[in-house]
Design a protein around this motif. Sequence first.
Motif, PDB file in Angstrom:
ATOM      1  N   GLY A 100     -34.800 -46.100  66.002  1.00 25.52           N
ATOM      2  CA  GLY A 100     -35.156 -47.513  66.044  1.00 25.52           C
ATOM      3  C   GLY A 100     -35.945 -47.941  64.807  1.00 25.52           C
ATOM      4  O   GLY A 100     -35.812 -49.068  64.328  1.00 25.52           O
ATOM      5  N   ASP A 101     -36.750 -47.017  64.274  1.00 20.74           N
ATOM      6  CA  ASP A 101     -37.555 -47.337  63.077  1.00 20.74           C
ATOM      7  C   ASP A 101     -36.651 -47.620  61.882  1.00 20.74           C
ATOM      8  O   ASP A 101     -37.060 -48.262  60.914  1.00 20.74           O
ATOM      9  CB  ASP A 101     -38.456 -46.145  62.695  1.00 20.74           C
ATOM     10  N   LEU A 102     -35.438 -47.079  61.961  1.00 19.00           N
ATOM     11  CA  LEU A 102     -34.537 -47.212  60.811  1.00 19.00           C
ATOM     12  C   LEU A 102     -33.895 -48.593  60.725  1.00 19.00           C
ATOM     13  O   LEU A 102     -33.442 -48.992  59.654  1.00 19.00           O
ATOM     14  CB  LEU A 102     -33.413 -46.179  60.919  1.00 19.00           C
ATOM     15  N   LEU A 103     -33.868 -49.314  61.870  1.00 18.71           N
ATOM     16  CA  LEU A 103     -33.121 -50.578  61.885  1.00 18.71           C
ATOM     17  C   LEU A 103     -33.605 -51.532  60.799  1.00 18.71           C
ATOM     18  O   LEU A 103     -32.816 -52.032  59.998  1.00 18.71           O
ATOM     19  CB  LEU A 103     -33.276 -51.271  63.246  1.00 18.71           C
ATOM     20  N   GLU A 104     -34.909 -51.741  60.779  1.00 22.01           N
ATOM     21  CA  GLU A 104     -35.433 -52.712  59.836  1.00 22.01           C
ATOM     22  C   GLU A 104     -35.328 -52.205  58.399  1.00 22.01           C
ATOM     23  O   GLU A 104     -34.940 -52.934  57.490  1.00 22.01           O
ATOM     24  CB  GLU A 104     -36.885 -53.052  60.185  1.00 22.01           C
ATOM     25  N   ASN A 106     -33.206 -50.224  57.073  1.00 23.49           N
ATOM     26  CA  ASN A 106     -31.848 -50.181  56.536  1.00 23.49           C
ATOM     27  C   ASN A 106     -31.092 -51.501  56.606  1.00 23.49           C
ATOM     28  O   ASN A 106     -30.131 -51.702  55.857  1.00 23.49           O
ATOM     29  CB  ASN A 106     -31.051 -49.086  57.246  1.00 23.49           C
ATOM     30  N   GLY A 107     -31.529 -52.376  57.512  1.00 22.36           N
ATOM     31  CA  GLY A 107     -30.805 -53.636  57.680  1.00 22.36           C
ATOM     32  C   GLY A 107     -30.677 -54.409  56.383  1.00 22.36           C
ATOM     33  O   GLY A 107     -29.602 -54.933  56.069  1.00 22.36           O
ATOM     34  N   GLY A 108     -31.754 -54.424  55.607  1.00 24.33           N
ATOM     35  CA  GLY A 108     -31.743 -55.172  54.344  1.00 24.33           C
ATOM     36  C   GLY A 108     -30.754 -54.643  53.331  1.00 24.33           C
ATOM     37  O   GLY A 108     -30.336 -55.356  52.432  1.00 24.33           O
ATOM     38  N   ILE A 109     -30.368 -53.403  53.456  1.00 25.69           N
ATOM     39  CA  ILE A 109     -29.403 -52.820  52.509  1.00 25.69           C
ATOM     40  C   ILE A 109     -27.983 -53.301  52.834  1.00 25.69           C
ATOM     41  O   ILE A 109     -27.186 -53.594  51.954  1.00 25.69           O
ATOM     42  CB  ILE A 109     -29.455 -51.268  52.600  1.00 25.69           C
ATOM     43  N   PHE A 110     -27.669 -53.369  54.126  1.00 20.09           N
ATOM     44  CA  PHE A 110     -26.273 -53.565  54.531  1.00 20.09           C
ATOM     45  C   PHE A 110     -25.832 -55.028  54.519  1.00 20.09           C
ATOM     46  O   PHE A 110     -24.634 -55.298  54.391  1.00 20.09           O
ATOM     47  CB  PHE A 110     -26.024 -52.878  55.881  1.00 20.09           C
ATOM     48  N   LYS A 111     -26.793 -55.941  54.616  1.00 24.20           N
ATOM     49  CA  LYS A 111     -26.416 -57.364  54.570  1.00 24.20           C
ATOM     50  C   LYS A 111     -25.901 -57.754  53.173  1.00 24.20           C
ATOM     51  O   LYS A 111     -24.781 -58.267  53.058  1.00 24.20           O
ATOM     52  CB  LYS A 111     -27.620 -58.217  55.004  1.00 24.20           C
ATOM     53  N   VAL A 130     -21.602 -44.790  56.991  1.00 24.47           N
ATOM     54  CA  VAL A 130     -22.148 -43.478  57.327  1.00 24.47           C
ATOM     55  C   VAL A 130     -23.668 -43.571  57.507  1.00 24.47           C
ATOM     56  O   VAL A 130     -24.251 -42.938  58.375  1.00 24.47           O
ATOM     57  CB  VAL A 130     -21.815 -42.459  56.209  1.00 24.47           C
ATOM     58  N   GLY A 131     -24.301 -44.384  56.660  1.00 23.29           N
ATOM     59  CA  GLY A 131     -25.763 -44.502  56.678  1.00 23.29           C
ATOM     60  C   GLY A 131     -26.257 -44.995  58.030  1.00 23.29           C
ATOM     61  O   GLY A 131     -25.728 -45.950  58.596  1.00 23.29           O
ATOM     62  N   ASN A 132     -27.287 -44.351  58.530  1.00 26.25           N
ATOM     63  CA  ASN A 132     -27.794 -44.658  59.874  1.00 26.25           C
ATOM     64  C   ASN A 132     -28.782 -45.823  59.914  1.00 26.25           C
ATOM     65  O   ASN A 132     -29.491 -46.034  58.950  1.00 26.25           O
ATOM     66  CB  ASN A 132     -28.492 -43.418  60.442  1.00 26.25           C
ATOM     67  N   PRO A 133     -28.833 -46.485  61.058  1.00 22.67           N
ATOM     68  CA  PRO A 133     -28.010 -46.322  62.254  1.00 22.67           C
ATOM     69  C   PRO A 133     -26.614 -46.895  62.020  1.00 22.67           C
ATOM     70  O   PRO A 133     -26.439 -48.110  61.890  1.00 22.67           O
ATOM     71  CB  PRO A 133     -28.759 -47.104  63.336  1.00 22.67           C
ATOM     72  N   ALA A 134     -25.621 -45.994  61.946  1.00 21.34           N
ATOM     73  CA  ALA A 134     -24.318 -46.340  61.379  1.00 21.34           C
ATOM     74  C   ALA A 134     -23.624 -47.495  62.111  1.00 21.34           C
ATOM     75  O   ALA A 134     -23.107 -48.418  61.462  1.00 21.34           O
ATOM     76  CB  ALA A 134     -23.423 -45.106  61.367  1.00 21.34           C
ATOM     77  N   ASN A 135     -23.621 -47.459  63.451  1.00 16.85           N
ATOM     78  CA  ASN A 135     -22.877 -48.502  64.177  1.00 16.85           C
ATOM     79  C   ASN A 135     -23.462 -49.877  63.899  1.00 16.85           C
ATOM     80  O   ASN A 135     -22.738 -50.847  63.658  1.00 16.85           O
ATOM     81  CB  ASN A 135     -22.919 -48.238  65.688  1.00 16.85           C
ATOM     82  N   ARG A 320     -28.093 -54.306  68.584  1.00  9.98           N
ATOM     83  CA  ARG A 320     -27.539 -55.589  68.132  1.00  9.98           C
ATOM     84  C   ARG A 320     -28.557 -56.716  68.350  1.00  9.98           C
ATOM     85  O   ARG A 320     -28.790 -57.543  67.459  1.00  9.98           O
ATOM     86  CB  ARG A 320     -26.256 -55.906  68.891  1.00  9.98           C
ATOM     87  N   ASP A 321     -29.199 -56.730  69.518  1.00 14.58           N
ATOM     88  CA  ASP A 321     -30.178 -57.787  69.795  1.00 14.58           C
ATOM     89  C   ASP A 321     -31.356 -57.698  68.835  1.00 14.58           C
ATOM     90  O   ASP A 321     -31.896 -58.714  68.390  1.00 14.58           O
ATOM     91  CB  ASP A 321     -30.657 -57.691  71.254  1.00 14.58           C
ATOM     92  N   ALA A 322     -31.750 -56.454  68.505  1.00 11.82           N
ATOM     93  CA  ALA A 322     -32.892 -56.269  67.592  1.00 11.82           C
ATOM     94  C   ALA A 322     -32.562 -56.791  66.192  1.00 11.82           C
ATOM     95  O   ALA A 322     -33.374 -57.484  65.569  1.00 11.82           O
ATOM     96  CB  ALA A 322     -33.279 -54.802  67.532  1.00 11.82           C
ATOM     97  N   VAL A 323     -31.359 -56.487  65.689  1.00 12.57           N
ATOM     98  CA  VAL A 323     -31.037 -56.973  64.332  1.00 12.57           C
ATOM     99  C   VAL A 323     -30.764 -58.480  64.339  1.00 12.57           C
ATOM    100  O   VAL A 323     -31.000 -59.163  63.344  1.00 12.57           O
ATOM    101  CB  VAL A 323     -29.879 -56.186  63.658  1.00 12.57           C
ATOM    102  N   ARG A 324     -30.321 -58.975  65.492  1.00  8.89           N
ATOM    103  CA  ARG A 324     -30.151 -60.432  65.603  1.00  8.89           C
ATOM    104  C   ARG A 324     -31.519 -61.113  65.521  1.00  8.89           C
ATOM    105  O   ARG A 324     -31.695 -62.086  64.799  1.00  8.89           O
ATOM    106  CB  ARG A 324     -29.464 -60.757  66.931  1.00  8.89           C
ATOM    107  N   ALA A 325     -32.488 -60.530  66.208  1.00 11.13           N
ATOM    108  CA  ALA A 325     -33.843 -61.105  66.192  1.00 11.13           C
ATOM    109  C   ALA A 325     -34.447 -61.042  64.782  1.00 11.13           C
ATOM    110  O   ALA A 325     -35.256 -61.886  64.410  1.00 11.13           O
ATOM    111  CB  ALA A 325     -34.728 -60.357  67.180  1.00 11.13           C
ATOM    112  N   LEU A 326     -34.024 -60.047  64.007  1.00 15.87           N
ATOM    113  CA  LEU A 326     -34.523 -59.928  62.621  1.00 15.87           C
ATOM    114  C   LEU A 326     -33.739 -60.823  61.652  1.00 15.87           C
ATOM    115  O   LEU A 326     -33.988 -60.810  60.446  1.00 15.87           O
ATOM    116  CB  LEU A 326     -34.402 -58.466  62.153  1.00 15.87           C
ATOM    117  N   GLY A 327     -32.753 -61.553  62.177  1.00 16.37           N
ATOM    118  CA  GLY A 327     -31.952 -62.446  61.339  1.00 16.37           C
ATOM    119  C   GLY A 327     -30.945 -61.716  60.478  1.00 16.37           C
ATOM    120  O   GLY A 327     -30.458 -62.255  59.476  1.00 16.37           O
ATOM    121  N   LEU A 328     -30.617 -60.473  60.867  1.00 11.52           N
ATOM    122  CA  LEU A 328     -29.695 -59.690  60.032  1.00 11.52           C
ATOM    123  C   LEU A 328     -28.230 -59.923  60.401  1.00 11.52           C
ATOM    124  O   LEU A 328     -27.331 -59.554  59.642  1.00 11.52           O
ATOM    125  CB  LEU A 328     -30.043 -58.195  60.141  1.00 11.52           C
TER     126      LEU A 328
END
Length: 329
Positions: A100-104, A106-111, A130-135, A320-328
Amino acid sequence: MTRTPVNVTVTGAAGQIGYALLFRIASGHLLGPDVPVKLRLLEITPALGAAEGTAMELDDCAFPLLQGIDISDDPNVAFDGANVALLVGARPRTKGMERGDLLEANGGIFKPQGKAINDHAADDIKVLVVGNPANTNALIAQAAAPDVPAERFTAMTRLDHNRALSQLSKKTGVPVSEIKKLTIWGNHSATQYPDIFHAEVAGKNAAEAVNDEKWLAEDFIPTVAKRGAAIIEARGASSAASAANAAIDHVYTWTNGTAAGDWVSMGIPSDGSYGVPEGLISSFPVTVTDGAYEIVQGLEINEFSRTRIDASVKELAEERDAVRALGLI
Ligand SMILES: NC(=O)c1ccc[n+]([C@@H]2O[C@H](COP(=O)([O-])OP(=O)(O)OC[C@H]3O[C@@H](n4cnc5c(N)ncnc54)[C@H](O)[C@@H]3O)[C@@H](O)[C@H]2O)c1
Ligand SMILES: O=C(O)C[C@H](O)C(=O)O
């Protein structure tokens, strides 16, 4: 060689998976022994020197199929004309770190990478995250690429699939080549569900051949699902060569098709099959024909499997809900 080379973009090219991956791509294992490739390496600015070093080594291999290497720290350049994109670059999980710590982080990289793919990749682009959290990283990249067909964004669960094959082979004494129709369902995380109820071991139903529900619940499933963490514990770094190998397998199968009478596991956008909410990027059993995958339909899901699939899908929905809340997304 007259065939037009395929542009393969690899992010995180100077990382440990990158190092295990690039030489196999250049030697023809990703797409086939007669397909020339051009490599596009994307790295962060401080790692460009290391990527240059890897490129020098690639040159020194004199691979007949390798028709060029470009290196950049700009996603708009690295994805320009990409036919295949392997999104490896991310922050790997280290000892004691929760996914879960990885979401924030890594999110900025994938957008931005998703947007660059949207704006610059070739029309036939195929993306493997491949990079986690991959899905969930795949979901973020996909959301940033509205002009690319959603099904072109996939996440890697082939490593889990291969791990499950190997564990089942050890238990039954049957070589992996004679094990078919294994499935990884859900997330590439400890909640994933490796399913042997439809698998075949030397032509027999695997669950019946094993006939050991205790082993299934208490040994096989946790061993496969927590293998990534076990490797981090043992090596002090996450899996690299096996992850690169699985990325090769994933793209090779996506491009060249599944064998008759078998399927593979891929993290793909759900169409609602098997009760997985539409749009979540979840692992399913798939067959591939002519470069297009299809979810295997009609499998009977027993209670044992249902509970475990639902638990992993619930985690995906929470991510998905967590990254949605982060605006990703
Ligand atoms: N899906 C799977 O089965 C699976 C298996 C193993 C590892 N992984 C994941 O793969 C990822 C990479 O693992 P690794 O061991 O190669 O890590 P690594 O730290 O060795 O390499 C990562 C590389 O990515 C680069 N990078 C970071 N941000 C970037 C960006 N914005 N653009 C381009 N490059 C960037 C870094 O500079 C580094 O060189 C990790 O997230 C890891 O958890 C996934
Ligand atoms: O990097 C990790 O968290 C583990 C990796 O995804 C693996 O399955 O080996």
